[in-house]
Design a protein around this motif. Structure first.
Motif, PDB file in Angstrom:
ATOM      1  N   ALA A 282       0.863  -1.175   0.000  1.00 39.87           N
ATOM      2  CA  ALA A 282       0.000   0.000   0.000  1.00 39.87           C
ATOM      3  C   ALA A 282       0.898   1.223   0.000  1.00 39.87           C
ATOM      4  O   ALA A 282       1.901   1.274   0.711  1.00 39.87           O
ATOM      5  CB  ALA A 282      -0.901   0.000   1.233  1.00 39.87           C
ATOM      6  N   GLU A 283       0.535   2.184  -0.816  1.00 38.18           N
ATOM      7  CA  GLU A 283       1.380   3.361  -0.972  1.00 38.18           C
ATOM      8  C   GLU A 283       0.513   4.620  -1.007  1.00 38.18           C
ATOM      9  O   GLU A 283      -0.397   4.727  -1.827  1.00 38.18           O
ATOM     10  CB  GLU A 283       2.181   3.225  -2.274  1.00 38.18           C
ATOM     11  CG  GLU A 283       3.264   4.245  -2.469  1.00 38.18           C
ATOM     12  CD  GLU A 283       4.099   3.933  -3.700  1.00 38.18           C
ATOM     13  OE1 GLU A 283       4.362   4.875  -4.481  1.00 38.18           O
ATOM     14  OE2 GLU A 283       4.477   2.771  -3.901  1.00 38.18           O
ATOM     15  N   LEU A 284       0.776   5.532  -0.080  1.00 32.92           N
ATOM     16  CA  LEU A 284       0.081   6.821  -0.079  1.00 32.92           C
ATOM     17  C   LEU A 284       0.906   7.783  -0.911  1.00 32.92           C
ATOM     18  O   LEU A 284       1.900   8.336  -0.452  1.00 32.92           O
ATOM     19  CB  LEU A 284      -0.067   7.342   1.351  1.00 32.92           C
ATOM     20  CG  LEU A 284      -1.075   6.628   2.261  1.00 32.92           C
ATOM     21  CD1 LEU A 284      -1.072   7.250   3.642  1.00 32.92           C
ATOM     22  CD2 LEU A 284      -2.475   6.680   1.670  1.00 32.92           C
ATOM     23  N   ALA A 285       0.487   7.979  -2.163  1.00 37.91           N
ATOM     24  CA  ALA A 285       1.255   8.823  -3.086  1.00 37.91           C
ATOM     25  C   ALA A 285       0.335   9.628  -3.980  1.00 37.91           C
ATOM     26  O   ALA A 285       0.662   9.922  -5.123  1.00 37.91           O
ATOM     27  CB  ALA A 285       2.186   7.959  -3.921  1.00 37.91           C
ATOM     28  N   GLY A 286      -0.838   9.983  -3.478  1.00 38.92           N
ATOM     29  CA  GLY A 286      -1.771  10.756  -4.285  1.00 38.92           C
ATOM     30  C   GLY A 286      -2.314   9.941  -5.448  1.00 38.92           C
ATOM     31  O   GLY A 286      -2.542   8.737  -5.333  1.00 38.92           O
ATOM     32  N   PHE A 287      -2.493  10.595  -6.592  1.00 44.03           N
ATOM     33  CA  PHE A 287      -3.085   9.950  -7.765  1.00 44.03           C
ATOM     34  C   PHE A 287      -2.027   9.415  -8.727  1.00 44.03           C
ATOM     35  O   PHE A 287      -2.329   9.127  -9.884  1.00 44.03           O
ATOM     36  CB  PHE A 287      -4.021  10.928  -8.477  1.00 44.03           C
ATOM     37  CG  PHE A 287      -5.306  11.172  -7.731  1.00 44.03           C
ATOM     38  CD1 PHE A 287      -6.441  10.422  -7.999  1.00 44.03           C
ATOM     39  CD2 PHE A 287      -5.375  12.130  -6.733  1.00 44.03           C
ATOM     40  CE1 PHE A 287      -7.624  10.629  -7.301  1.00 44.03           C
ATOM     41  CE2 PHE A 287      -6.550  12.350  -6.020  1.00 44.03           C
ATOM     42  CZ  PHE A 287      -7.679  11.592  -6.310  1.00 44.03           C
ATOM     43  N   ASP A 288      -0.822   9.271  -8.254  1.00 43.68           N
ATOM     44  CA  ASP A 288       0.269   8.750  -9.064  1.00 43.68           C
ATOM     45  C   ASP A 288       0.095   7.246  -9.287  1.00 43.68           C
ATOM     46  O   ASP A 288      -0.012   6.482  -8.329  1.00 43.68           O
ATOM     47  CB  ASP A 288       1.605   9.028  -8.357  1.00 43.68           C
ATOM     48  CG  ASP A 288       2.780   8.377  -9.055  1.00 43.68           C
ATOM     49  OD1 ASP A 288       2.723   8.262 -10.290  1.00 43.68           O
ATOM     50  OD2 ASP A 288       3.744   8.003  -8.369  1.00 43.68           O
ATOM     51  N   THR A 289       0.076   6.823 -10.548  1.00 42.50           N
ATOM     52  CA  THR A 289      -0.052   5.396 -10.859  1.00 42.50           C
ATOM     53  C   THR A 289       1.241   4.834 -11.462  1.00 42.50           C
ATOM     54  O   THR A 289       1.222   3.768 -12.089  1.00 42.50           O
ATOM     55  CB  THR A 289      -1.220   5.147 -11.826  1.00 42.50           C
ATOM     56  OG1 THR A 289      -1.044   5.947 -13.005  1.00 42.50           O
ATOM     57  CG2 THR A 289      -2.554   5.487 -11.174  1.00 42.50           C
ATOM     58  N   THR A 290       2.350   5.529 -11.263  1.00 41.07           N
ATOM     59  CA  THR A 290       3.631   5.045 -11.760  1.00 41.07           C
ATOM     60  C   THR A 290       3.954   3.673 -11.171  1.00 41.07           C
ATOM     61  O   THR A 290       3.791   3.447  -9.970  1.00 41.07           O
ATOM     62  CB  THR A 290       4.760   6.025 -11.378  1.00 41.07           C
ATOM     63  OG1 THR A 290       4.441   7.321 -11.891  1.00 41.07           O
ATOM     64  CG2 THR A 290       6.098   5.556 -11.936  1.00 41.07           C
ATOM     65  N   ILE A 291       4.398   2.773 -12.020  1.00 35.98           N
ATOM     66  CA  ILE A 291       4.808   1.443 -11.552  1.00 35.98           C
ATOM     67  C   ILE A 291       6.284   1.526 -11.176  1.00 35.98           C
ATOM     68  O   ILE A 291       7.157   1.677 -12.029  1.00 35.98           O
ATOM     69  CB  ILE A 291       4.582   0.379 -12.638  1.00 35.98           C
ATOM     70  CG1 ILE A 291       3.090   0.279 -12.974  1.00 35.98           C
ATOM     71  CG2 ILE A 291       5.103  -0.971 -12.184  1.00 35.98           C
ATOM     72  CD1 ILE A 291       2.769  -0.665 -14.114  1.00 35.98           C
ATOM     73  N   ARG A 292       6.567   1.431  -9.894  1.00 35.76           N
ATOM     74  CA  ARG A 292       7.935   1.552  -9.392  1.00 35.76           C
ATOM     75  C   ARG A 292       8.571   0.168  -9.273  1.00 35.76           C
ATOM     76  O   ARG A 292       8.048  -0.699  -8.574  1.00 35.76           O
ATOM     77  CB  ARG A 292       7.945   2.254  -8.034  1.00 35.76           C
ATOM     78  CG  ARG A 292       7.407   3.687  -8.072  1.00 35.76           C
ATOM     79  CD  ARG A 292       7.355   4.303  -6.689  1.00 35.76           C
ATOM     80  NE  ARG A 292       6.847   5.652  -6.725  1.00 35.76           N
ATOM     81  CZ  ARG A 292       7.591   6.741  -6.876  1.00 35.76           C
ATOM     82  NH1 ARG A 292       8.910   6.610  -6.997  1.00 35.76           N
ATOM     83  NH2 ARG A 292       7.061   7.947  -6.905  1.00 35.76           N
ATOM     84  N   PRO A 293       9.715  -0.049  -9.929  1.00 32.55           N
ATOM     85  CA  PRO A 293      10.355  -1.375  -9.892  1.00 32.55           C
ATOM     86  C   PRO A 293      10.658  -1.859  -8.482  1.00 32.55           C
ATOM     87  O   PRO A 293      10.554  -3.063  -8.199  1.00 32.55           O
ATOM     88  CB  PRO A 293      11.649  -1.150 -10.691  1.00 32.55           C
ATOM     89  CG  PRO A 293      11.363   0.020 -11.573  1.00 32.55           C
ATOM     90  CD  PRO A 293      10.434   0.900 -10.795  1.00 32.55           C
TER      91      PRO A 293
END
Length: 417
Positions: free
Chosen positions: A320-331
């Motif tokens: 789970a990541e609280l990062a706003g509306f960012d949908t970037t897939i982080r490796p």
């Protein structure tokens, strides 16, 4: 009466289905070219009735502090200057109080049990296929200390009406032989025999096709810009299609099922909703050795990772990541999911055929979805399901349909009024 449902994820499509079954004229609007293309697209695949306890519980703040700064942490907070993030975080802390957690757990459990009944009835009626498996969910504990809490948890679930059985290491291996690849890592498990798994996107897409075949109007590639309001009623929605053409779609009532984006549409109406996007990740991998992959859906209680067998693929999801509306897939967030699959089921997946994904779970601070009447006369909400959208979808839709019909839903839950 024509009801327009905004959003065609699993919550929106099931809402449209139950409304249509009740005799309403239904239309469905979504910006995507088909159903289930965002949050419902590649989730963990679990119908996890046995997991009613919300994220907001007394242990959560301490776990968040313990994981602070770790890129591979099950919960990653990326602080921003967005006031909505801080408001939501403060409300989340309030929901961690023991009495709030008990209240929320009981409400989620009641809705989840009702939803499971509605899903089974829908499946029997329609014959719908979505790679479903009804072999239950096995919750795994990797240390003796964690496993020591399993009997108490099983008792708590049973009191809520949810079947749960404590299983020894040997019983876990007998239930799911694929775990034999790493038997020493398992201290024991908790088995929920009535839980299920399946492909939420395929379910949503198939149900949308049945809706259309029965006369519902499905507006794809249609961006919802704002709602048209006269006095205290919604007349319709101003929309724009893929070619840039604008217009208004009219309806007698509107149901908002827009997940994390619900607040953006509702805020100009003075309707504030306590929803914040919590990003989750998954991988979907082709199977190289099907006999080494699990058949029973699993939940790793230590790592907060789940996996489900979907035909000839394995879905592994978590974090789970609280990062706003960012949908970037982080490796660095995908790698722990890959490593989990490698270590638990050596050789099972084909690592050359792995599809990563990230989606925004629409979470309320206490994990209770917002179901019921909005502040305008003909505005209704069915949104904010967090990690349990697939689990709660059919029950939420059936309950909302009853409310729109002026009836009391057969489930104890704090519906909006």
């Amino acid at each position: 009466m024509h009801v327009m449902v905004l959003g065609a994820g699993v919550a929106g499509v099931t809402t449209a289905w139950f409304l249509q079954q009740a005799g309403f004229e239904v239309s469905l609007v979504d910006r995507q070219p088909g159903a289930g293309r965002e949050t419902s697209f590649a989730n963990g695949g679990q119908i996890s009735i046995s997991h009613p306890e919300p994220w907001a519980n007394p242990a959560a703040p301490w776990l968040a502090l313990r994981w602070l700064g770790r890129e591979d942490a099950p919960l990653k907070i990326r602080p921003s200057l967005d006031p909505a993030q801080w408001r939501w975080a403060l409300s989340f802390l309030h929901e961690c109080l023991p009495w709030r957690t008990r209240r929320n757990t009981e409400a989620i459990a009641a809705l989840a049990l009702f939803s499971g009944e509605r899903l089974r009835a829908l499946r029997e009626t329609t014959g719908i296929d979505y790679e479903q498996r009804t072999a239950g969910i096995l919750h795994l504990f990797h240390t003796a200390r964690e496993f020591a809490h399993a009997p108490m948890r099983a008792s708590s679930l049973q009191k809520l009406g949810i079947p749960a059985e404590v299983r020894s290491r040997e019983e876990c291996l007998a239930l799911e032989p694929a775990l034999a690849g790493r038997p020493d890592a398992i201290a024991g498990g908790l088995y929920a025999p009535d839980d299920e798994s399946g492909n939420a996107q395929r379910f949503t897409e198939a149900l949308a096709a049945r809706l259309e075949a029965r006369g519902a109007l499905l507006h794809w590639n249609t961006e919802i810009q704002r709602l048209a309001v006269t006095r205290n009623r919604i007349e319709g929605a101003y929309v724009r299609d893929a070619e840039g053409r604008k217009g208004m779609l009219s309806a007698d009532a509107v149901v908002v099922c827009l997940g994390s984006y619900s607040g953006r549409l509702l805020r100009p109406l003075g309707q504030r909703v306590p929803i914040y996007p919590v990003k989750g990740y998954s991988i979907t991998a082709a199977l190289a050795a099907p006999d080494r992959a699990p058949v029973v859906s699993l939940t790793d209680e230590s790592r907060r990772i789940v996996c489900s067998r979907l035909g000839d693929r394995l879905r592994v999801a978590g974090t789970a990541e609280l990062a706003g509306f960012d949908t970037t897939i982080r490796p660095e967030r995908i790698e722990p999911l890959l490593e989990w699959a490698r270590t638990h089921f050596p050789g099972a997946i084909d690592e050359t055929q792995v599809t990563p994904w990230a989606g925004l779970r629409p979470a309320t601070p206490g994990n209770l979805p917002l179901i019921g009447r909005g502040r305008l006369d003909n505005l209704w909400l069915n949104t904010g399901h967090g990690t349990l959208g697939w689990t709660l979808a059919c029950g939420s839709a059936a309950a909302l349909t009853a409310l729109i019909e002026g009836q009391r839903p057969p489930v104890v839950f704090p519906f909006l009024d």
